[in-house]
Scaffold this motif. Structure first.
Motif, PDB file in Angstrom:
ATOM      1  N   SER A  39      28.449  75.145  19.786  1.00 54.89           N
ATOM      2  CA  SER A  39      29.738  74.681  19.273  1.00 54.89           C
ATOM      3  C   SER A  39      30.613  74.130  20.386  1.00 54.89           C
ATOM      4  O   SER A  39      31.573  73.420  20.128  1.00 54.89           O
ATOM      5  N   GLY A  40      30.292  74.469  21.631  1.00 57.48           N
ATOM      6  CA  GLY A  40      31.046  73.945  22.757  1.00 57.48           C
ATOM      7  C   GLY A  40      30.241  73.994  24.031  1.00 57.48           C
ATOM      8  O   GLY A  40      29.296  74.775  24.152  1.00 57.48           O
ATOM      9  N   LEU A  41      30.624  73.145  24.986  1.00 56.16           N
ATOM     10  CA  LEU A  41      29.932  73.101  26.270  1.00 56.16           C
ATOM     11  C   LEU A  41      30.913  72.639  27.338  1.00 56.16           C
ATOM     12  O   LEU A  41      31.624  71.660  27.149  1.00 56.16           O
ATOM     13  N   VAL A  42      30.930  73.384  28.451  1.00 53.28           N
ATOM     14  CA  VAL A  42      31.700  72.975  29.623  1.00 53.28           C
ATOM     15  C   VAL A  42      30.702  72.792  30.752  1.00 53.28           C
ATOM     16  O   VAL A  42      29.958  73.706  31.081  1.00 53.28           O
ATOM     17  N   GLU A  43      30.669  71.594  31.321  1.00 51.68           N
ATOM     18  CA  GLU A  43      29.806  71.301  32.470  1.00 51.68           C
ATOM     19  C   GLU A  43      30.687  71.242  33.704  1.00 51.68           C
ATOM     20  O   GLU A  43      31.700  70.551  33.713  1.00 51.68           O
ATOM     21  N   LEU A  44      30.282  71.948  34.742  1.00 53.19           N
ATOM     22  CA  LEU A  44      31.059  71.984  35.976  1.00 53.19           C
ATOM     23  C   LEU A  44      30.150  71.583  37.130  1.00 53.19           C
ATOM     24  O   LEU A  44      29.057  72.131  37.287  1.00 53.19           O
ATOM     25  N   SER A  45      30.589  70.612  37.925  1.00 53.23           N
ATOM     26  CA  SER A  45      29.760  70.093  39.015  1.00 53.23           C
ATOM     27  C   SER A  45      30.569  70.022  40.292  1.00 53.23           C
ATOM     28  O   SER A  45      31.719  69.584  40.291  1.00 53.23           O
ATOM     29  N   ASN A  46      29.966  70.453  41.398  1.00 51.69           N
ATOM     30  CA  ASN A  46      30.594  70.348  42.718  1.00 51.69           C
ATOM     31  C   ASN A  46      29.869  69.353  43.605  1.00 51.69           C
ATOM     32  O   ASN A  46      30.092  69.315  44.799  1.00 51.69           O
ATOM     33  N   THR A  47      28.986  68.562  43.048  1.00 48.28           N
ATOM     34  CA  THR A  47      28.178  67.663  43.857  1.00 48.28           C
ATOM     35  C   THR A  47      28.962  66.482  44.417  1.00 48.28           C
ATOM     36  O   THR A  47      28.551  65.884  45.392  1.00 48.28           O
ATOM     37  N   GLN A  48      30.098  66.150  43.834  1.00 52.16           N
ATOM     38  CA  GLN A  48      30.873  64.985  44.265  1.00 52.16           C
ATOM     39  C   GLN A  48      32.251  65.400  44.758  1.00 52.16           C
ATOM     40  O   GLN A  48      33.269  64.894  44.307  1.00 52.16           O
ATOM     41  N   GLY A  49      32.302  66.327  45.705  1.00 50.41           N
ATOM     42  CA  GLY A  49      33.590  66.768  46.240  1.00 50.41           C
ATOM     43  C   GLY A  49      34.174  67.884  45.406  1.00 50.41           C
ATOM     44  O   GLY A  49      33.492  68.857  45.098  1.00 50.41           O
ATOM     45  N   PRO A  50      35.454  67.773  45.025  1.00 50.47           N
ATOM     46  CA  PRO A  50      36.083  68.845  44.248  1.00 50.47           C
ATOM     47  C   PRO A  50      35.393  69.043  42.903  1.00 50.47           C
ATOM     48  O   PRO A  50      34.691  68.161  42.424  1.00 50.47           O
ATOM     49  N   GLY A  51      35.592  70.205  42.307  1.00 55.72           N
ATOM     50  CA  GLY A  51      34.934  70.527  41.045  1.00 55.72           C
ATOM     51  C   GLY A  51      35.281  69.556  39.933  1.00 55.72           C
ATOM     52  O   GLY A  51      36.442  69.452  39.545  1.00 55.72           O
ATOM     53  N   ARG A  52      34.293  68.865  39.442  1.00 52.19           N
ATOM     54  CA  ARG A  52      34.478  67.968  38.301  1.00 52.19           C
ATOM     55  C   ARG A  52      33.972  68.686  37.067  1.00 52.19           C
ATOM     56  O   ARG A  52      32.941  69.342  37.108  1.00 52.19           O
ATOM     57  N   TYR A  53      34.712  68.556  35.975  1.00 55.30           N
ATOM     58  CA  TYR A  53      34.284  69.193  34.736  1.00 55.30           C
ATOM     59  C   TYR A  53      34.214  68.172  33.620  1.00 55.30           C
ATOM     60  O   TYR A  53      34.864  67.129  33.653  1.00 55.30           O
ATOM     61  N   ALA A  54      33.390  68.491  32.642  1.00 54.44           N
ATOM     62  CA  ALA A  54      33.321  67.742  31.387  1.00 54.44           C
ATOM     63  C   ALA A  54      33.240  68.801  30.301  1.00 54.44           C
ATOM     64  O   ALA A  54      32.521  69.786  30.439  1.00 54.44           O
ATOM     65  N   VAL A  55      33.988  68.608  29.250  1.00 56.66           N
ATOM     66  CA  VAL A  55      33.987  69.582  28.152  1.00 56.66           C
ATOM     67  C   VAL A  55      33.723  68.840  26.847  1.00 56.66           C
ATOM     68  O   VAL A  55      34.217  67.730  26.633  1.00 56.66           O
ATOM     69  N   TYR A  56      32.902  69.461  26.007  1.00 62.44           N
ATOM     70  CA  TYR A  56      32.548  68.895  24.709  1.00 62.44           C
ATOM     71  C   TYR A  56      32.717  69.995  23.666  1.00 62.44           C
ATOM     72  O   TYR A  56      32.340  71.138  23.904  1.00 62.44           O
ATOM     73  N   GLN A  57      33.280  69.648  22.533  1.00 66.77           N
ATOM     74  CA  GLN A  57      33.460  70.634  21.465  1.00 66.77           C
ATOM     75  C   GLN A  57      33.077  70.006  20.136  1.00 66.77           C
ATOM     76  O   GLN A  57      33.654  69.002  19.725  1.00 66.77           O
ATOM     77  N   ARG A  58      32.094  70.623  19.484  1.00 64.77           N
ATOM     78  CA  ARG A  58      31.668  70.154  18.167  1.00 64.77           C
ATOM     79  C   ARG A  58      32.714  70.572  17.137  1.00 64.77           C
ATOM     80  O   ARG A  58      33.183  71.698  17.149  1.00 64.77           O
ATOM     81  N   HIS A  59      33.093  69.681  16.267  1.00 71.97           N
ATOM     82  CA  HIS A  59      34.074  69.947  15.205  1.00 71.97           C
ATOM     83  C   HIS A  59      35.384  70.485  15.775  1.00 71.97           C
ATOM     84  O   HIS A  59      35.917  71.498  15.328  1.00 71.97           O
ATOM     85  N   ALA A  60      35.900  69.812  16.788  1.00 70.47           N
ATOM     86  CA  ALA A  60      37.121  70.260  17.464  1.00 70.47           C
ATOM     87  C   ALA A  60      38.315  70.342  16.521  1.00 70.47           C
ATOM     88  O   ALA A  60      39.231  71.125  16.737  1.00 70.47           O
ATOM     89  N   TRP A  61      38.292  69.566  15.456  1.00 76.32           N
ATOM     90  CA  TRP A  61      39.418  69.571  14.514  1.00 76.32           C
ATOM     91  C   TRP A  61      39.584  70.930  13.841  1.00 76.32           C
ATOM     92  O   TRP A  61      40.663  71.275  13.387  1.00 76.32           O
TER      93      TRP A  61
END
Length: 127
Positions: free
Chosen positions: A89-111
């Motif tokens: 139902s949700g996913l948070v991706e966190l990456s430190n490969t490109q300097g400071p922590g970059r995140y991407a968040v996805y939420q199914r049926h966010a409404w």
């Protein structure tokens, strides 16, 4: 002269219906339900480190929601509901490969809950 009796469809008509039906079924099956292909999400940069950021996001998720953390290709993934991206139902991706922590968040049926996971990810990125 070749005529078709009334009430019996011609072969070409039946072939056309069969072809159209097959294409519609194939098109419907070709859709990927991976949560990362969802339009409900955002990305940005975190102010804190990975453990603090993920703890903050987890604190804002409903208490009855199951969460899972996995490491994959240099990213830390926080799944909500399931570790399968096609059913999570949700996913948070966190990456430190490109300097400071970059995140991407996805939420199914966010409404359904007004984007609670997305809002939590944004708020935690600022702290």
């Amino acid at each position: 002269m070749n005529t078709t009796p009334p009430g019996i469809p011609s072969v070409s008509f039946r072939s056309s219906i069969w072809l159209i039906s097959t294409l519609l079924i194939a098109t419907g099956c070709a859709q990927t339900p991976d949560i990362r292909s969802s339009r409900d999400g955002t990305s940005g940069v975190t102010a804190g480190g990975n453990p603090a950021y993920l703890s903050c996001v987890k604190a804002d998720i409903r208490q009855d929601a199951r969460t899972f953390i996995q490491e994959e290709d240099g990213k830390t993934l926080l799944f909500v509901g399931s570790t399968d991206p096609t059913t999570a139902s949700g996913l948070v991706e966190l990456s430190n490969t490109q300097g400071p922590g970059r995140y991407a968040v996805y939420q199914r049926h966010a409404w359904q809950d007004k984007g609670r996971l997305i809002n939590a990810a944004r708020a935690c990125a600022r702290t």
